[in-house]
Structures are given as C-alpha cells and as structure tokens.
Design a protein around this motif. Structure first.
Motif, PDB file in Angstrom:
ATOM      1  N   PRO A 103       0.824  -1.085   0.096  1.00  0.00           N
ATOM      2  CA  PRO A 103       0.076  -0.057   0.204  1.00  0.00           C
ATOM      3  C   PRO A 103       1.076   1.240   0.129  1.00  0.00           C
ATOM      4  O   PRO A 103       2.028   1.110   0.406  1.00  0.00           O
ATOM      5  CB  PRO A 103      -0.839  -0.031   1.321  1.00  0.00           C
ATOM      6  N   GLY A 104       0.372   2.153  -0.531  1.00  0.00           N
ATOM      7  CA  GLY A 104       1.027   3.663  -0.509  1.00  0.00           C
ATOM      8  C   GLY A 104       1.761   3.799  -1.692  1.00  0.00           C
ATOM      9  O   GLY A 104       1.950   3.105  -2.488  1.00  0.00           O
ATOM     10  N   ARG A 105       2.500   5.042  -1.889  1.00  0.00           N
ATOM     11  CA  ARG A 105       3.238   5.496  -2.833  1.00  0.00           C
ATOM     12  C   ARG A 105       4.709   5.113  -2.473  1.00  0.00           C
ATOM     13  O   ARG A 105       4.945   5.131  -1.521  1.00  0.00           O
ATOM     14  CB  ARG A 105       3.290   7.065  -3.113  1.00  0.00           C
ATOM     15  N   MET A 156      17.791   7.159   0.999  1.00  0.00           N
ATOM     16  CA  MET A 156      16.769   6.946   1.589  1.00  0.00           C
ATOM     17  C   MET A 156      16.533   7.620   2.900  1.00  0.00           C
ATOM     18  O   MET A 156      16.428   6.878   3.840  1.00  0.00           O
ATOM     19  CB  MET A 156      16.588   5.329   1.858  1.00  0.00           C
ATOM     20  N   PRO A 157      16.446   9.102   2.553  1.00  0.00           N
ATOM     21  CA  PRO A 157      16.176   9.704   3.917  1.00  0.00           C
ATOM     22  C   PRO A 157      15.044   9.400   4.859  1.00  0.00           C
ATOM     23  O   PRO A 157      13.963   9.120   4.147  1.00  0.00           O
ATOM     24  CB  PRO A 157      16.015  11.178   3.501  1.00  0.00           C
ATOM     25  N   ASN A 213      18.796 -13.526  -9.249  1.00  0.00           N
ATOM     26  CA  ASN A 213      19.700 -12.396  -9.845  1.00  0.00           C
ATOM     27  C   ASN A 213      19.028 -11.010  -9.905  1.00  0.00           C
ATOM     28  O   ASN A 213      19.383 -10.367 -10.478  1.00  0.00           O
ATOM     29  CB  ASN A 213      20.290 -12.783 -11.027  1.00  0.00           C
ATOM     30  N   ASN A 214      17.735 -11.182  -9.013  1.00  0.00           N
ATOM     31  CA  ASN A 214      17.239  -9.599  -8.973  1.00  0.00           C
ATOM     32  C   ASN A 214      17.280  -8.927  -7.624  1.00  0.00           C
ATOM     33  O   ASN A 214      17.227  -9.627  -6.645  1.00  0.00           O
ATOM     34  CB  ASN A 214      15.619  -9.683  -9.461  1.00  0.00           C
ATOM     35  N   LEU A 215      18.049  -7.869  -7.489  1.00  0.00           N
ATOM     36  CA  LEU A 215      18.389  -7.267  -6.239  1.00  0.00           C
ATOM     37  C   LEU A 215      17.129  -6.206  -6.116  1.00  0.00           C
ATOM     38  O   LEU A 215      17.004  -5.282  -7.117  1.00  0.00           O
ATOM     39  CB  LEU A 215      19.869  -6.856  -6.340  1.00  0.00           C
ATOM     40  N   THR A 216      16.445  -6.429  -5.036  1.00  0.00           N
ATOM     41  CA  THR A 216      15.548  -5.672  -4.814  1.00  0.00           C
ATOM     42  C   THR A 216      15.767  -4.849  -3.443  1.00  0.00           C
ATOM     43  O   THR A 216      16.210  -5.216  -2.224  1.00  0.00           O
ATOM     44  CB  THR A 216      14.227  -6.526  -4.629  1.00  0.00           C
ATOM     45  N   LEU A 217      15.675  -3.427  -3.451  1.00  0.00           N
ATOM     46  CA  LEU A 217      15.904  -2.641  -2.253  1.00  0.00           C
ATOM     47  C   LEU A 217      14.526  -2.045  -1.951  1.00  0.00           C
ATOM     48  O   LEU A 217      13.664  -1.162  -2.963  1.00  0.00           O
ATOM     49  CB  LEU A 217      17.126  -1.632  -2.629  1.00  0.00           C
ATOM     50  N   ILE A 218      13.932  -2.074  -0.587  1.00  0.00           N
ATOM     51  CA  ILE A 218      12.837  -1.525  -0.356  1.00  0.00           C
ATOM     52  C   ILE A 218      12.978  -0.743   1.005  1.00  0.00           C
ATOM     53  O   ILE A 218      13.568  -1.012   1.795  1.00  0.00           O
ATOM     54  CB  ILE A 218      11.764  -2.519  -0.044  1.00  0.00           C
ATOM     55  N   GLY A 219      12.678   0.630   0.858  1.00  0.00           N
ATOM     56  CA  GLY A 219      12.729   1.215   2.264  1.00  0.00           C
ATOM     57  C   GLY A 219      11.369   1.890   2.828  1.00  0.00           C
ATOM     58  O   GLY A 219      10.718   2.455   1.712  1.00  0.00           O
ATOM     59  N   THR A 220      10.941   1.746   3.911  1.00  0.00           N
ATOM     60  CA  THR A 220       9.575   2.244   4.264  1.00  0.00           C
ATOM     61  C   THR A 220       9.661   3.189   5.448  1.00  0.00           C
ATOM     62  O   THR A 220      10.672   3.168   6.234  1.00  0.00           O
ATOM     63  CB  THR A 220       8.731   1.183   4.816  1.00  0.00           C
ATOM     64  N   GLY A 259       7.686   9.436   1.732  1.00  0.00           N
ATOM     65  CA  GLY A 259       7.237   8.176   1.210  1.00  0.00           C
ATOM     66  C   GLY A 259       8.265   6.925   1.232  1.00  0.00           C
ATOM     67  O   GLY A 259       9.208   7.042   1.885  1.00  0.00           O
ATOM     68  N   ASN A 260       8.065   5.996   0.650  1.00  0.00           N
ATOM     69  CA  ASN A 260       8.595   4.658   0.554  1.00  0.00           C
ATOM     70  C   ASN A 260       9.530   4.687  -0.536  1.00  0.00           C
ATOM     71  O   ASN A 260       9.240   5.456  -1.547  1.00  0.00           O
ATOM     72  CB  ASN A 260       7.466   3.512   0.910  1.00  0.00           C
ATOM     73  N   TYR A 261      10.291   3.665  -0.498  1.00  0.00           N
ATOM     74  CA  TYR A 261      11.335   3.577  -1.742  1.00  0.00           C
ATOM     75  C   TYR A 261      11.331   2.124  -2.309  1.00  0.00           C
ATOM     76  O   TYR A 261      11.362   1.362  -1.455  1.00  0.00           O
ATOM     77  CB  TYR A 261      12.781   4.166  -1.196  1.00  0.00           C
ATOM     78  N   PHE A 262      11.608   2.343  -3.536  1.00  0.00           N
ATOM     79  CA  PHE A 262      11.682   0.926  -4.259  1.00  0.00           C
ATOM     80  C   PHE A 262      12.543   1.090  -5.385  1.00  0.00           C
ATOM     81  O   PHE A 262      12.500   1.756  -6.036  1.00  0.00           O
ATOM     82  CB  PHE A 262      10.381   0.471  -4.572  1.00  0.00           C
TER      83      PHE A 262
END
Length: 132
Positions: free
Chosen positions: A22-24, A45-46, A60-67, A86-89
């Motif tokens: 959910p969310g942007r 990712m402030p 082999n997919n590196l995923t970065l997620i910051g909430t 907001g969140n980061y992807f």
C-alpha cells in the motif's frame, strides 16, 4: 560572479503496478561505482532506518525497499517543503559476475550502502609477460 538559479529535482514515483504494497513508492537516487573486486551501490533513502529497509536477492534480481512512517509529519504545518515523505523501491538485475552469497548491506544517515562482491573469474588479474 553571475547569479545561479537553484533547480530542484522532483521525486520520481515508481511507475510499475506494485499492488502488493500500500501507499506510494519513490525511486531512490542511486550511485554505483566499480572497483576491481566489487561494485558499490549507494541509495538515498532519507528517514529510513535499518529496521525498515529490506535488501533481497532472488533469481539475480536485487530489490531495495525502504519504508518510512509518515506519523512523524502528522500535525505539522510546513511553510515550505521540498521533501516528500514516502517509501522507496528499486530493483536491479545482477549478472553472473556478482557473488550473491557475499552481498552485504548497511544504512547510515539515510544512505543505504550495498557491497556487491565479484566472483573470482570476474576480477581482473595481472598476466606476467616474459621475454621469448
């Protein structure tokens, strides 16, 4: 000295249909540098802490997620703001030269640092040249 205008950069929102979260989500700014034995990746990712960041490697997919919790900004009445909460992807496809079992990540002052070690066959090596 001529007067310079400051140009601000808009946050780029993730465009893909990310229906599971959910969310942007915003695209963090990224720097990548190559060294002989590794790649280094830095993602802005402030406001994101070590407990609210995920670094995952799958196929082999590196995923970065910051909430980021927007609760800190409740009841504020800013006069002027350029910082969007907001969140980061971000997602990258790694090639076979990266040793996925040795990837390390750390976050400090809102910057996620990911170390991507190269496999031995991908590291440059010096070849001795002898006289004939």
């Amino acid at each position: 000295m001529p007067e310079q205008e400051i140009v601000t950069k808009e946050k780029q929102q993730v465009q893909s249909a990310e229906t599971t979260r959910p969310g942007r989500y915003y695209v963090p700014d990224i720097d990548i540098c190559e060294y002989p034995d590794k790649l280094m990746l830095w993602a802005d990712m402030p406001g994101v802490s070590e407990k609210s960041v995920e670094v995952m490697l799958r196929d082999n997919n590196l995923t970065l997620i910051g909430t980021l919790s927007a609760a800190v900004y409740n009841n504020l009445s800013p006069i002027y703001t350029e910082y969007n909460v907001g969140n980061y992807f971000r997602q990258f496809t790694l090639n076979e030269d990266i040793d996925g079992s040795r990837i390390q990540a750390r976050i400090r002052n809102g910057v996620l640092e990911v170390e991507l070690p190269k496999r031995e066959h991908a590291k440059p090596r010096r070849i001795e040249v002898r006289a004939a």
